[in-house]
Design an enzyme around this catalytic site. Sequence first.
Site, PDB file in Angstrom:
ATOM      1  N   LYS A 186      -2.123  31.155 -30.773  1.00 21.01           N
ATOM      2  CA  LYS A 186      -1.107  30.157 -31.100  1.00 21.01           C
ATOM      3  C   LYS A 186      -1.422  28.856 -30.375  1.00 21.01           C
ATOM      4  O   LYS A 186      -1.900  28.866 -29.247  1.00 21.01           O
ATOM      5  CB  LYS A 186       0.245  30.708 -30.627  1.00 21.01           C
ATOM      6  CG  LYS A 186       1.422  29.794 -30.777  1.00 21.01           C
ATOM      7  CD  LYS A 186       2.665  30.413 -30.138  1.00 21.01           C
ATOM      8  CE  LYS A 186       2.895  29.939 -28.725  1.00 21.01           C
ATOM      9  NZ  LYS A 186       4.126  30.415 -28.105  1.00 21.01           N
ATOM     10  N   THR A 217      13.059  28.470 -29.802  1.00 17.63           N
ATOM     11  CA  THR A 217      13.395  27.956 -31.147  1.00 17.63           C
ATOM     12  C   THR A 217      13.169  29.014 -32.216  1.00 17.63           C
ATOM     13  O   THR A 217      13.649  28.875 -33.338  1.00 17.63           O
ATOM     14  CB  THR A 217      12.525  26.741 -31.504  1.00 17.63           C
ATOM     15  OG1 THR A 217      11.161  27.177 -31.604  1.00 17.63           O
ATOM     16  CG2 THR A 217      12.640  25.643 -30.465  1.00 17.63           C
TER      17      THR A 217
HETATM   18  C1  R5P Z   1       5.511  30.749 -24.575  1.00 24.69           C
HETATM   19  O1  R5P Z   1       4.722  30.595 -23.687  1.00 24.69           O
HETATM   20  C2  R5P Z   1       6.514  31.833 -24.547  1.00 24.69           C
HETATM   21  O2  R5P Z   1       5.941  33.059 -24.233  1.00 24.69           O
HETATM   22  C3  R5P Z   1       7.209  31.960 -25.898  1.00 24.69           C
HETATM   23  O3  R5P Z   1       6.240  32.311 -26.866  1.00 24.69           O
HETATM   24  C4  R5P Z   1       7.857  30.685 -26.286  1.00 24.69           C
HETATM   25  O4  R5P Z   1       8.717  30.219 -25.274  1.00 24.69           O
HETATM   26  C5  R5P Z   1       8.647  30.867 -27.562  1.00 24.69           C
HETATM   27  O5  R5P Z   1       9.140  29.645 -27.956  1.00 24.69           O
HETATM   28  P1  R5P Z   1       9.649  29.401 -29.419  1.00 24.69           P
HETATM   29  O6  R5P Z   1      10.630  30.475 -29.743  1.00 24.69           O
HETATM   30  O7  R5P Z   1      10.305  28.038 -29.352  1.00 24.69           O
HETATM   31  O8  R5P Z   1       8.462  29.398 -30.332  1.00 24.69           O
END
Ligand code: R5P
Length: 287
Positions: A186, A217
Amino acid sequence: MIIGGSASQNLAAKVANLLHDRLCPIETHKFPDGERYIRIKGEIPDEVVVIQSTGYPQDENFMELFLIIKTLKDIGADKVKAVIPYLGYSRQDKRFKPGEAVSVKIIAELLEAAGADEVFSVNLHEHNIIKFFNIPAHELSAIPLLAKHLSPMVDDPIIVAPDKGALAHAKTMAEIIGCEYDYMEKVRISPEKVETRLKSFDVEGRSAIIVDDIISTGGTIVNAARILRSQGANDIKVACVHAVLVDDALLKIFSVGVDDVIATDTIKSEVSRVSVAPLIVEALKWD
Ligand code: R5P
């Protein structure tokens, strides 16, 4: 004695119950102008455990925590252990651009200045955050609890980390459930937008569990679930520790075909079905 801040009243009650310990009554409210008020009621023993999560509204929850810790010290506690199930501000753990605040380092310093003698938190955004504390600080992992909860609900699933940062969680969960695991790659474009690279998984007609530390989010999970659904997964469950759930995050996740979302109660939410109380209880028994 256990004290629960307003963000963690239920969790504090569960911990007190499991420890057969006293739950201290506390009064908290907000003045008409938004400032917080706290009053600790009852006798204060030498050692007190304060449990307060610091999700939204982060600033208010932190301020309440600082007020509780400092007041406990002022009115007679010798030792205050702060249990912060979700440590807010953790994602700002570096100066990414010149002049930025290293927010979580400042939080660590403020906790110490308030009088915390020891800190416990669950699945920190980065384990390295521990180094910002000059007092004993411990990171607990709720992944085994999530794995044990999910295990009877699935049959030979594949555990998928939606980014490399969650790979260790996927591995831990797969070892407990006894199944395979994999990860996606990602890239974060902005706080609201992520891109996930397409990759093939052996999920046709199978169950998949996407595991992450935080759902904020929901963008990360939406991308991962879309990929797994397009490759024929017949049941997609999502497990996360901290259900931050900004705005309609859950709706977005369910609308791409996710069947179930299971989170812990480090933050109260409608999907918080696994309690971290037993984890906290074990940690509080350490010497
Ligand atoms: C990122 O480093 C975390 O592990 C999560 O993947 C992230 O905080 C998820 O954020 P969102 O739900 O906004 O994609």
